[in-house]
Enzyme design. Structure first.
Site, mmCIF file in Angstrom:
data_model
loop_
_atom_site.group_PDB
_atom_site.id
_atom_site.type_symbol
_atom_site.label_atom_id
_atom_site.label_comp_id
_atom_site.label_asym_id
_atom_site.label_seq_id
_atom_site.Cartn_x
_atom_site.Cartn_y
_atom_site.Cartn_z
ATOM 1 C CD GLU A 43 -2.598 1.253 2.646
ATOM 2 O OE1 GLU A 43 -3.693 1.831 2.642
ATOM 3 O OE2 GLU A 43 -2.108 0.712 3.670
ATOM 4 C CE LYS A 115 -7.404 1.230 3.365
ATOM 5 N NZ LYS A 115 -6.283 1.857 4.103
ATOM 6 C CB CYS A 156 -4.116 -1.560 4.165
ATOM 7 S SG CYS A 156 -3.320 -1.254 5.776
#
Length: 284
Positions: A43, A115, A156
């Protein structure tokens, strides 16, 4: 059945995009030289800065990002599938996208994923994070077909939301991913168990490259890039927070075998959630 070698590239990204791209290129080349066909970075590979204003000063739209340009050139040169765990890129309206890119060996961008889940939290050690103040969350899960595997994309904090990974597994993904920049505190407590849990419950490999170490902006990330097999065993780990790469052989047949031994996906049933009120009728 398909066999291929996957690699996680662990970074310690700083504030300067060109420096981060140069450091990543060296490690990506090393992973390719060791036989990796699929290579993943963490990330926020292109930049890690703490404040919103400084981030906006440093980043650009995706097409102008030097890290993405490097990755496209390198994937084409090395003939590998290069999965950028995420880059920070301008999304318009004063917002930023935390966006993953999957690049093919011809240099084409095969898939992108923004994300979905934002890390908004106050930690006991005094750290405070408000990703939603800067980032525009994504709205769709993404899977991509490579010649040797169907791969699910996540980033993440998404790893704490099992529904994304279950949906991807239902759609046939044999490899799930959660490239990350986990804080040291949360990483020490939860990193390994979350990765292994997503693998076990879905009968899938989980490949997660990580940021590691003390960064230029003062944050500290956990490292320990991992590859977990469908039975929940860690088959490759970069044991620590230093930059580097780690590899493992992936056999997609193992996902088929794991789902046969524990057919949790096939055995799923729809159900309602009932809040009990008072004495329920007894059933014989």
């Amino acid at each position: 059945m398909a066999l291929f070698t996957a690699a996680c590239v662990q970074l310690r990204s700083g504030k300067t995009l060109s420096d981060n791209a140069e450091a990543a290129e060296s490690l990506i080349r090393s992973a390719a030289q060791d036989g990796a066909r699929y290579i993943q970075t963490p990330e926020m590979s292109n930049v890690l800065v703490r404040t919103r204003d400084e981030l906006l000063e440093r980043i650009s739209v995706a097409g102008s990002d030097p890290f993405l340009k490097m990755a496209i050139r390198l994937a084409s040169e090395l003939k590998v599938y290069l999965h950028l765990g995420s880059l920070a890129v301008l999304a318009g309206g004063g917002k930023v996208a935390n966006r993953a890119f999957l690049i093919g060996p011809d240099g084409s961008v095969m898939a992108t994923y923004d994300k979905i889940h934002m890390f908004d939290v106050d930690l006991p050690n005094g750290e405070s994070w408000r990703e939603s103040a800067t980032y525009e969350p994504g709205t769709r899960s993404v899977i991509a077909d490579l010649p040797f595997a169907r791969i699910g994309m996540a980033v993440c904090y998404d790893v704490r939301f099992p529904a994304i990974f279950r949906t991807q597994a239902r759609q046939g993904a044999q490899v799930l991913t959660a490239p990350a920049a986990f804080t040291r505190q949360t990483g020490e407590a939860h990193w390994h168990v979350l990765q292994r849990a997503r693998a076990i419950e879905n009968g899938a490999y989980v490949v997660s490259a990580a940021q590691g170490g003390l960064h230029e902006d003062g944050r500290e990330t956990y490292g320990h890039s991992l590859i977990v097999d469908p039975w929940g065993q860690v088959i490759a780990e970069l044991d620590g927070d230093a930059p580097g790469h780690v590899l493992a052989e992936i056999d997609t047949e193992n996902a088929v075998k794991a789902r046969g031994r524990i057919p949790a996906i096939a055995n799923e049933r729809d159900f309602a959630c009932h809040v009990a009120e008072g004495l329920e009728e007894l059933h014989a």
